[in-house]
Design a protein around this motif. Structure first.
Motif, PDB file in Angstrom:
ATOM      1  N   ASN A   1       0.901  -1.198  -0.029  1.00  0.00           N
ATOM      2  CA  ASN A   1      -0.080  -0.052   0.050  1.00  0.00           C
ATOM      3  C   ASN A   1       1.020   1.489  -0.033  1.00  0.00           C
ATOM      4  O   ASN A   1       0.713   2.193  -0.662  1.00  0.00           O
ATOM      5  CB  ASN A   1      -0.975   0.224   1.134  1.00  0.00           C
ATOM      6  N   SER A   2       1.943   1.268   0.736  1.00  0.00           N
ATOM      7  CA  SER A   2       2.755   2.519   0.891  1.00  0.00           C
ATOM      8  C   SER A   2       3.504   2.666  -0.485  1.00  0.00           C
ATOM      9  O   SER A   2       3.761   3.886  -0.983  1.00  0.00           O
ATOM     10  CB  SER A   2       3.755   2.289   1.992  1.00  0.00           C
ATOM     11  N   ILE A   3       3.962   1.490  -1.074  1.00  0.00           N
ATOM     12  CA  ILE A   3       4.759   1.602  -2.356  1.00  0.00           C
ATOM     13  C   ILE A   3       3.832   2.031  -3.447  1.00  0.00           C
ATOM     14  O   ILE A   3       3.810   2.908  -4.146  1.00  0.00           O
ATOM     15  CB  ILE A   3       5.142   0.239  -2.827  1.00  0.00           C
ATOM     16  N   ALA A   4       2.476   1.877  -3.554  1.00  0.00           N
ATOM     17  CA  ALA A   4       1.557   2.350  -4.308  1.00  0.00           C
ATOM     18  C   ALA A   4       1.278   3.764  -4.160  1.00  0.00           C
ATOM     19  O   ALA A   4       1.110   4.375  -4.972  1.00  0.00           O
ATOM     20  CB  ALA A   4       0.104   1.531  -3.929  1.00  0.00           C
ATOM     21  N   ARG A   5       1.618   4.367  -2.927  1.00  0.00           N
ATOM     22  CA  ARG A   5       1.342   5.726  -2.642  1.00  0.00           C
ATOM     23  C   ARG A   5       2.370   6.350  -3.240  1.00  0.00           C
ATOM     24  O   ARG A   5       2.124   7.558  -3.890  1.00  0.00           O
ATOM     25  CB  ARG A   5       1.272   5.974  -1.165  1.00  0.00           C
ATOM     26  N   ILE A   6       3.589   5.912  -3.099  1.00  0.00           N
ATOM     27  CA  ILE A   6       4.646   6.648  -3.811  1.00  0.00           C
ATOM     28  C   ILE A   6       4.546   6.778  -5.344  1.00  0.00           C
ATOM     29  O   ILE A   6       4.953   7.563  -6.193  1.00  0.00           O
ATOM     30  CB  ILE A   6       6.181   6.395  -3.403  1.00  0.00           C
ATOM     31  N   LEU A   7       4.190   5.428  -5.901  1.00  0.00           N
ATOM     32  CA  LEU A   7       3.828   5.492  -7.388  1.00  0.00           C
ATOM     33  C   LEU A   7       2.844   6.132  -7.630  1.00  0.00           C
ATOM     34  O   LEU A   7       3.287   6.887  -8.750  1.00  0.00           O
ATOM     35  CB  LEU A   7       3.509   3.768  -7.416  1.00  0.00           C
ATOM     36  N   ASP A   8       1.776   6.226  -7.005  1.00  0.00           N
ATOM     37  CA  ASP A   8       0.683   7.164  -7.441  1.00  0.00           C
ATOM     38  C   ASP A   8       1.144   8.542  -7.438  1.00  0.00           C
ATOM     39  O   ASP A   8       0.650   9.405  -8.396  1.00  0.00           O
ATOM     40  CB  ASP A   8      -0.538   7.060  -6.415  1.00  0.00           C
ATOM     41  N   ALA A   9       2.002   9.005  -6.455  1.00  0.00           N
ATOM     42  CA  ALA A   9       2.301  10.495  -6.394  1.00  0.00           C
ATOM     43  C   ALA A   9       3.381  10.606  -7.572  1.00  0.00           C
ATOM     44  O   ALA A   9       3.318  11.603  -8.231  1.00  0.00           O
ATOM     45  CB  ALA A   9       3.077  10.726  -5.087  1.00  0.00           C
ATOM     46  N   ALA A  10       4.047   9.644  -7.965  1.00  0.00           N
ATOM     47  CA  ALA A  10       5.175   9.931  -9.253  1.00  0.00           C
ATOM     48  C   ALA A  10       4.540   9.885 -10.425  1.00  0.00           C
ATOM     49  O   ALA A  10       4.718  10.822 -11.213  1.00  0.00           O
ATOM     50  CB  ALA A  10       6.206   8.851  -9.229  1.00  0.00           C
ATOM     51  N   PHE A  11       3.488   8.964 -10.683  1.00  0.00           N
ATOM     52  CA  PHE A  11       2.811   9.294 -11.876  1.00  0.00           C
ATOM     53  C   PHE A  11       1.598  10.052 -12.121  1.00  0.00           C
ATOM     54  O   PHE A  11       1.277  10.371 -13.228  1.00  0.00           O
ATOM     55  CB  PHE A  11       1.963   7.655 -12.014  1.00  0.00           C
ATOM     56  N   ALA A  12       1.483  10.773 -10.751  1.00  0.00           N
ATOM     57  CA  ALA A  12       0.374  11.876 -10.940  1.00  0.00           C
ATOM     58  C   ALA A  12       1.161  13.193 -11.740  1.00  0.00           C
ATOM     59  O   ALA A  12       0.331  14.086 -11.920  1.00  0.00           O
ATOM     60  CB  ALA A  12      -0.039  12.417  -9.616  1.00  0.00           C
ATOM     61  N   LYS A  13       2.196  13.329 -11.713  1.00  0.00           N
ATOM     62  CA  LYS A  13       2.945  14.303 -12.302  1.00  0.00           C
ATOM     63  C   LYS A  13       2.913  14.386 -13.958  1.00  0.00           C
ATOM     64  O   LYS A  13       2.890  13.159 -14.472  1.00  0.00           O
ATOM     65  CB  LYS A  13       4.562  14.173 -11.879  1.00  0.00           C
ATOM     66  N   PRO A  14       2.878  15.572 -14.712  1.00  0.00           N
ATOM     67  CA  PRO A  14       3.009  15.550 -16.018  1.00  0.00           C
ATOM     68  C   PRO A  14       3.855  14.586 -16.822  1.00  0.00           C
ATOM     69  O   PRO A  14       5.227  14.398 -16.214  1.00  0.00           O
ATOM     70  CB  PRO A  14       3.136  16.910 -16.358  1.00  0.00           C
ATOM     71  N   MET A  15       3.522  13.888 -17.613  1.00  0.00           N
ATOM     72  CA  MET A  15       4.480  12.782 -18.403  1.00  0.00           C
ATOM     73  C   MET A  15       5.558  13.775 -19.218  1.00  0.00           C
ATOM     74  O   MET A  15       5.142  14.835 -19.734  1.00  0.00           O
ATOM     75  CB  MET A  15       3.665  12.103 -19.304  1.00  0.00           C
ATOM     76  N   ALA A  16       6.797  13.314 -18.991  1.00  0.00           N
ATOM     77  CA  ALA A  16       7.804  14.118 -19.892  1.00  0.00           C
ATOM     78  C   ALA A  16       7.548  13.985 -21.167  1.00  0.00           C
ATOM     79  O   ALA A  16       6.996  12.893 -21.748  1.00  0.00           O
ATOM     80  CB  ALA A  16       9.314  13.388 -19.242  1.00  0.00           C
TER      81      ALA A  16
END
Length: 263
Positions: free
Chosen positions: A230-245
């Protein structure tokens, strides 16, 4: 309404958490346990645009045993349903950062260019070389620098798993030596990191669950693996919420933190 992370939403109904006060969407001290730093923009773009991805999990027995790793692989398959993933399970029991550095080529890089590398060694470094903090740093920097020399586009996430001595350190106002050394590497190279040792300590102190009855040891129970996922999902969700390069960006190699690192 709170936004539940994708994987947390999939797992929240599990009966494993039913008898605790643990809620992955509520942070016991109101702050996160990760730092995104330079993020994982290259991996995000690769997964979304090219529909392929190679993800490696480098660690000890907690990684080798599955659990959080299996849940995290499922996260990627659900998050990017059109993407063909190759997952490399490179967990070997009792291995810390120094052996990771020396086996990286054989166990990970020989499989081809890696888009995203998860690495954990805090528990085994604390167990195996507690009086050798320099080696904790040299091993972890060796992993990161070797991986980036092989493929400058590789994104890396450091994870700090929990053991009782880590909790003792935090409860006495100290940062565990292995976590402090690995964080030095993460900061120098701009890598995201997730401090699960501190999160578990804070949640236990907040009365959400217990170590003996719920988490059940440094080799976690299914509940503990779910918490990690669940905690790994939170960091991934935050990372993937950023605009795509718009384009892939190679990671620059900074000066060595320790010139004797095992790169």
């Amino acid at each position: 309404m709170k936004q539940i992370p994708l994987l947390a939403g999939l797992l929240l109904a599990s009966t494993l958490a039913a008898q605790t006060k643990y809620d992955p969407t509520v942070l016991p001290k109101g702050r996160e346990y990760f730092e995104l730093r330079d993020g994982i923009a290259n991996a995000h773009r690769k997964f979304e645009r090219e529909k392929t991805g190679r993800i490696a999990f480098l660690g000890g027995s907690i990684t080798a045993g599955g659990g959080w790793r299996d849940h995290t692989m499922k996260y990627f398959q659900v998050k990017f349903p059109q993407t063909k993933f190759e997952f490399i399970g490179a967990g070997i029991s009792s291995m810390g950062s120094v052996p990771h550095a020396f086996r990286l080529e054989r166990d990970v890089l020989s499989k081809g260019p890696v888009d995203l590398l998860f690495v954990e060694a805090a528990v085994n470094d604390s167990s195996n070389i507690p009086e050798l903090p320099d080696q904790m740093l040299r091993g972890m920097e060796g992993v990161v620098r070797h991986a980036r020399a092989a493929n400058p586009l590789t994104d890396i996430i450091h994870m700090h798993f929990v053991m009782p001595p880590h909790m003792d350190d935090y409860n006495q106002g100290r940062v565990p030596a292995s976590i402090a050394q690995h964080e030095r590497v993460a900061v120098a190279y701009g890598n995201p990191s997730l401090n699960l040792a501190l999160e578990v300590t804070d949640r236990i102190n907040a009365g959400e669950f217990t170590w003996n009855k719920d988490f059940k040891g440094l080799h976690p129970s299914p509940f503990g693996h779910q918490l990690y996922a669940n905690s790994i999902a939170r960091i991934l969700d935050a990372a993937f919420a950023k605009p795509m390069a718009t384009a892939a960006k190679p990671h620059a190699l900074p000066a060595f933190v320790d010139a004797q690192s095992y790169a």
